[in-house]
Write a protein that holds these residues in place. Structure first.
Motif, PDB file in Angstrom:
ATOM      1  N   ARG A   1      42.092 -12.102  12.255  1.00  0.00           N
ATOM      2  CA  ARG A   1      43.292 -12.342  11.451  1.00  0.00           C
ATOM      3  C   ARG A   1      43.337 -11.495  10.180  1.00  0.00           C
ATOM      4  N   ARG A   2      42.217 -11.387   9.463  1.00  0.00           N
ATOM      5  CA  ARG A   2      42.215 -10.663   8.186  1.00  0.00           C
ATOM      6  C   ARG A   2      41.064  -9.656   8.089  1.00  0.00           C
ATOM      7  N   PRO A   3      41.183  -8.522   8.814  1.00  0.00           N
ATOM      8  CA  PRO A   3      40.123  -7.507   8.673  1.00  0.00           C
ATOM      9  C   PRO A   3      39.943  -7.103   7.205  1.00  0.00           C
ATOM     10  N   ASP A   4      41.011  -7.179   6.417  1.00  0.00           N
ATOM     11  CA  ASP A   4      40.944  -6.747   5.011  1.00  0.00           C
ATOM     12  C   ASP A   4      40.278  -7.789   4.114  1.00  0.00           C
ATOM     13  N   ALA A   5      39.802  -8.894   4.712  1.00  0.00           N
ATOM     14  CA  ALA A   5      39.017  -9.884   3.959  1.00  0.00           C
ATOM     15  C   ALA A   5      37.614  -9.991   4.559  1.00  0.00           C
ATOM     16  N   THR A   6      37.272  -9.020   5.387  1.00  0.00           N
ATOM     17  CA  THR A   6      36.042  -9.092   6.170  1.00  0.00           C
ATOM     18  C   THR A   6      35.232  -7.817   5.960  1.00  0.00           C
ATOM     19  N   ILE A   7      33.912  -7.946   5.918  1.00  0.00           N
ATOM     20  CA  ILE A   7      33.055  -6.760   5.835  1.00  0.00           C
ATOM     21  C   ILE A   7      31.841  -6.981   6.747  1.00  0.00           C
ATOM     22  N   ALA A   8      31.496  -5.955   7.501  1.00  0.00           N
ATOM     23  CA  ALA A   8      30.354  -6.064   8.411  1.00  0.00           C
ATOM     24  C   ALA A   8      29.255  -5.090   8.003  1.00  0.00           C
ATOM     25  N   VAL A   9      28.018  -5.484   8.266  1.00  0.00           N
ATOM     26  CA  VAL A   9      26.872  -4.640   7.938  1.00  0.00           C
ATOM     27  C   VAL A   9      25.721  -5.043   8.859  1.00  0.00           C
ATOM     28  N   VAL A  10      24.777  -4.139   9.058  1.00  0.00           N
ATOM     29  CA  VAL A  10      23.578  -4.485   9.835  1.00  0.00           C
ATOM     30  C   VAL A  10      22.403  -4.633   8.878  1.00  0.00           C
ATOM     31  N   ASP A  11      21.650  -5.711   9.027  1.00  0.00           N
ATOM     32  CA  ASP A  11      20.534  -5.935   8.098  1.00  0.00           C
ATOM     33  C   ASP A  11      19.350  -6.670   8.724  1.00  0.00           C
ATOM     34  N   HIS A  12      19.617  -7.670   9.557  1.00  0.00           N
ATOM     35  CA  HIS A  12      18.537  -8.561   9.982  1.00  0.00           C
ATOM     36  C   HIS A  12      17.458  -7.887  10.822  1.00  0.00           C
ATOM     37  N   ASN A  13      17.884  -7.086  11.793  1.00  0.00           N
ATOM     38  CA  ASN A  13      16.873  -6.585  12.734  1.00  0.00           C
ATOM     39  C   ASN A  13      16.588  -5.098  12.600  1.00  0.00           C
ATOM     40  N   VAL A  14      17.172  -4.438  11.603  1.00  0.00           N
ATOM     41  CA  VAL A  14      17.040  -2.977  11.531  1.00  0.00           C
ATOM     42  C   VAL A  14      15.658  -2.558  11.023  1.00  0.00           C
ATOM     43  N   PRO A  15      15.124  -1.457  11.577  1.00  0.00           N
ATOM     44  CA  PRO A  15      13.834  -0.972  11.080  1.00  0.00           C
ATOM     45  C   PRO A  15      13.970  -0.486   9.643  1.00  0.00           C
ATOM     46  N   THR A  16      12.872  -0.496   8.894  1.00  0.00           N
ATOM     47  CA  THR A  16      12.936  -0.047   7.501  1.00  0.00           C
ATOM     48  C   THR A  16      12.127   1.227   7.276  1.00  0.00           C
ATOM     49  N   ASP A  17      11.716   1.873   8.402  1.00  0.00           N
ATOM     50  CA  ASP A  17      11.136   3.213   8.234  1.00  0.00           C
ATOM     51  C   ASP A  17      12.265   4.227   8.486  1.00  0.00           C
ATOM     52  N   ASP A  18      11.912   5.467   8.720  1.00  0.00           N
ATOM     53  CA  ASP A  18      12.938   6.496   8.885  1.00  0.00           C
ATOM     54  C   ASP A  18      13.868   6.123  10.051  1.00  0.00           C
ATOM     55  N   ARG A  19      15.189   6.068   9.759  1.00  0.00           N
ATOM     56  CA  ARG A  19      16.111   5.555  10.773  1.00  0.00           C
ATOM     57  C   ARG A  19      17.025   6.635  11.336  1.00  0.00           C
ATOM     58  N   ARG A  20      16.769   7.874  10.895  1.00  0.00           N
ATOM     59  CA  ARG A  20      17.699   8.924  11.317  1.00  0.00           C
ATOM     60  C   ARG A  20      17.646   9.177  12.817  1.00  0.00           C
ATOM     61  N   SER A  21      16.485   8.851  13.429  1.00  0.00           N
ATOM     62  CA  SER A  21      16.376   9.091  14.879  1.00  0.00           C
ATOM     63  C   SER A  21      16.777   7.855  15.690  1.00  0.00           C
ATOM     64  N   GLY A  22      17.376   6.876  15.045  1.00  0.00           N
ATOM     65  CA  GLY A  22      17.872   5.710  15.781  1.00  0.00           C
ATOM     66  C   GLY A  22      16.883   4.556  15.802  1.00  0.00           C
ATOM     67  N   ILE A  23      17.280   3.483  16.479  1.00  0.00           N
ATOM     68  CA  ILE A  23      16.460   2.269  16.532  1.00  0.00           C
ATOM     69  C   ILE A  23      15.695   2.242  17.849  1.00  0.00           C
ATOM     70  N   LYS A  24      14.369   2.194  17.744  1.00  0.00           N
ATOM     71  CA  LYS A  24      13.548   2.287  18.954  1.00  0.00           C
ATOM     72  C   LYS A  24      13.573   0.991  19.762  1.00  0.00           C
ATOM     73  N   GLU A  25      13.511  -0.146  19.079  1.00  0.00           N
ATOM     74  CA  GLU A  25      13.434  -1.410  19.793  1.00  0.00           C
ATOM     75  C   GLU A  25      14.763  -1.686  20.508  1.00  0.00           C
ATOM     76  N   GLU A  26      14.690  -1.858  21.833  1.00  0.00           N
ATOM     77  CA  GLU A  26      15.912  -1.881  22.629  1.00  0.00           C
ATOM     78  C   GLU A  26      16.858  -3.033  22.266  1.00  0.00           C
ATOM     79  N   GLU A  27      16.305  -4.250  22.155  1.00  0.00           N
ATOM     80  CA  GLU A  27      17.186  -5.403  21.893  1.00  0.00           C
ATOM     81  C   GLU A  27      17.881  -5.280  20.544  1.00  0.00           C
TER      82      GLU A  27
END
Lengths: 206, 470
Positions: free
Chosen positions: B56-82
């Protein structure tokens, strides 16, 4: 959502306080994009050791493997908001949790999934836990319409529930559908609010 | 909602968001801001898709990834499949439904509860929700902010409202000034120790008193963040000049003349004189020492000067059994001095303590010292913006030269959904919010404390009273 009307089932006793949602379903199992399939991981660390079942854990014993009711102590479901906790309970087969009190978010999440959380005083929970410990012949009945838990000896114990939630649960109603019946009201309210708070910029990412 | 009854901050925000009220008191509550992350949203978007509904209101919504992301170098993508699938699913969903999104490699990416206030998305007087219990953090700006489950995430995406009943009002006043070395984390741990993990159930907590007013916004966020650990869904602090100064100039906040109009409204929000609270608790700031948890829930907390408690001193049988279970899991002996407990890992970060102020506090202790031999110490900034700021101040060098790992933003070892986790039996001094069994990794043992205390543990190799190092 499956309606909840009357349930007669084996109840599993879990006389532990502060059962947190990390205990119900550890974070490492939250990487799913589905609601189903989490039952096997329910209470993972209490239930398994090195991939083998811990025989002492209640849900690994007969007849509690088939329990559809769970009875616990205070502050059940505290911690994270993860709906994976009720999903895991439901996937295992639990339709009703009885405890002296529940953490707010977990309590809410139960209703969205056709699970009935019943609040009863600690002494009553302990009595039901004793009943449950008698095993398969000591089934409990939970009757939502009449708002009673029936002990194996026939004694009835009343419980309170919010009338609106009871209505949704008894009829298996999707509450988004309920809210969207008020769409016009939301539209009008929103338009007035936007006019009043014209200073508020929209969230927009380039 | 006029009437003459004096109202609390919570009452005012609640009343101004009720779209409709049902017979039994259930309200249709309008939601101003919805923050979305990868773990609790996939099933919600799937629900929308199946029902043919839109956001209904994309302009009241913001999305981000945080919970499962790796915290080392991420430029080559996320290795863990799930994890990768979950992140890719969110990216597909935000594209399909037109939801604003901070991608993994953008500097705005970070923990959802860090970026909301940081970007000026979370503002006073708002209702703010997210599928995460630590949404209470945003209450620090004077908003009503609380965590919701995935079904409610779907409900907000579809309707921009929630079905809710009003909570009760609780006031926690922290009077006077805290002693030297005492931080917001010590204050909130002391509060939880006092009222217990279910002490706030059914309530919204408003924090007041000189010690709360004296906190900067980061400190207020730490306090509000851990409100859920006391059982209350939301915690809030009345907005004041500290709040307005913090918000001014943030990317998504109103600017110029609009900002002035917003402030005029925000100034009407604090509780009216004589407003009633259902429950009141008062603590004296001067009585609060540096705190550390010894057990497996946040109320199992004591001053660092204390000793591991003795279950035999507890009368209630069930409580005694629970204490034994906690000590067994934590590998502690009754009577042991807390300040002598050795640690294997130190984790500085999370939505509780991953802000620039937290990193500065840790660096101030670490400067000129080294991480003790055998200790793994890591700092995970709460957002890309925090990381850049810390690097601009040279804090990353202070920390890495002392032996800390300096990582990319995310939830990391707070909940061990990404590769940053404890191994069984490892003991961690952690600035995060939950010391539940297995929270930081199966078998891991967590002691919650402030960033300065965590830094003290890192350089001494054991839990330590930071006042002796400062």
């Amino acid at each position: 959502m499956q309606p909840f009307t009357t349930l007669t089932a084996v109840a599993a006793p879990l006389p532990v306080a502060n059962v947190d949602t990390d205990k119900i379903i550890p974070a490492r199992f939250l990487k799913t994009i589905k609601r189903t399939g989490l039952g096997v991981h329910l209470f993972d660390t209490l239930r398994y050791r090195d991939g083998e079942e811990r025989p002492e854990f209640v849900l690994n014993r007969e007849p509690y493997r088939h329990a559809e009711i769970l009875i616990a102590h205070e502050n059940f479901g505290c911690g994270s908001s993860r709906e994976h906790a009720p999903w895991a309970l439901l996937d295992f087969g639990i339709r009703c949790v009885i405890a002296p009190d529940f953490a707010d978010i977990f309590h809410n999440n139960c209703f969205k999934n056709g699970i009935l959380p019943v609040r009863l005083p600690r002494a009553v929970c302990d009595q039901l836990i004793e009943d449950a410990q008698l095993g398969g012949n000591a089934r409990l009945t939970v009757d939502l319409a009449r708002q009673v838990v029936v002990r194996p000896n026939g004694e009835e114990i009343g419980f309170d529930i919010d009338p609106f939630r009871k209505h949704l649960l008894l009829n298996g109603l999707d509450d988004i559908g309920q809210t969207l019946q008020r769409a016009e009201r939301i539209d009008a309210w929103e338009a007035a609010k936007r006019a009043e708070q014209s200073w508020l910029p929209p969230v927009k990412v380039a | 909602m006029s009437g003459t009854k004096p109202r609390t901050l919570f009452d005012k925000i609640w009343d101004s968001h009720v779209v409709d009220r049902m017979e039994d008191g259930t309200c249709v509550l309008y939601i101003d801001r919805h923050l979305v992350h990868e773990v609790t949203s996939p099933q919600a978007f799937e629900g929308l898709r199946l029902a043919g509904r839109r956001v209904r209101r994309p302009d009241a919504t913001i999305a981000v990834v945080d919970h499962n992301v790796p915290t080392d170098d991420r430029r080559s993508g996320i290795k863990e499949e799930e994890s990768r699938i979950q992140v890719e699913t969110l990216e597909r969903n935000v594209a399909e439904f037109g939801v604003p999104y901070f991608p993994l490699l953008s500097p705005q990416q970070g923990i959802v509860h860090i970026i909301g206030p940081e970007q000026g998305i979370s503002l006073p007087g708002m209702t703010i929700v997210c599928g995460d219990s630590h949404t209470s953090t945003h209450g620090a700006v004077g908003a009503l902010a609380f965590g919701i489950g995935t079904s409610e995430v779907e409900h907000v995406l579809a309707t921009q409202t929630l079905l809710q009943k009003p909570a009760k009002n609780m006031r926690v006043a922290v009077e006077g000034r805290p002693g030297p070395g005492i931080t917001a984390k010590d204050i909130v741990l002391a509060i939880i120790g006092r009222i217990g993990t279910a002490g706030g159930t059914g309530h919204v907590i408003e924090y007041t008193g000189e010690a709360i007013r004296g906190l900067d916004m980061a400190g207020r966020m730490t306090v509000c963040n851990m409100t859920i650990e006391a059982g209350a869904r939301a915690g809030l602090v009345a907005p004041d000049d500290t709040t307005f100064d913090y918000i001014k100039g943030r990317p998504f906040a109103p600017a110029g003349e609009a900002f002035e109009r917003a402030v005029a409204y925000w100034r009407t929000l604090p509780a009216d004189p004589g407003a009633q609270y259902d429950r009141e608790v008062t603590l004296q700031a001067a009585d609060i020492p540096p705190m550390v948890t010894w057990g497996t829930n946040p109320e199992a907390v004591l001053p660092i000067t204390g000793r591991v408690p003795d279950p035999q001193a507890v009368a209630d049988e069930a409580a005694q059994a629970q204490m034994r279970r906690m000590l067994d899991y934590m590998g502690l002996t009754p009577g042991q001095k807390l300040a002598e407990i050795p640690v294997d890992v130190v984790f500085i970060g999370s939505c509780t303590n991953g802000r620039i102020e937290d990193i500065r506090a840790a660096a101030a202790i670490v400067r000129g010292r080294r991480v003790a031999p055998g200790v793994r110490a890591l700092v995970v900034p709460g957002s890309g913006v925090v990381k850049q700021q810390a690097e601009a101040e040279g804090l990353d060098r202070v920390l890495t030269e002392a032996g800390f790992e300096w990582r990319e933003a995310g939830c990391s070892m707070c909940l061990g959904m990404n590769p940053d986790k404890l191994t069984p039996g490892q003991r961690c001094a952690s600035t995060s919010n939950r010391n539940f069994e297995g929270r930081q990794g199966p078998g891991g043992r967590t002691h919650l404390l402030s960033p300065a205390m965590a830094a003290a543990a890192a350089v001494t190799g054991h839990l330590a009273d930071v006042r002796e190092l400062a």
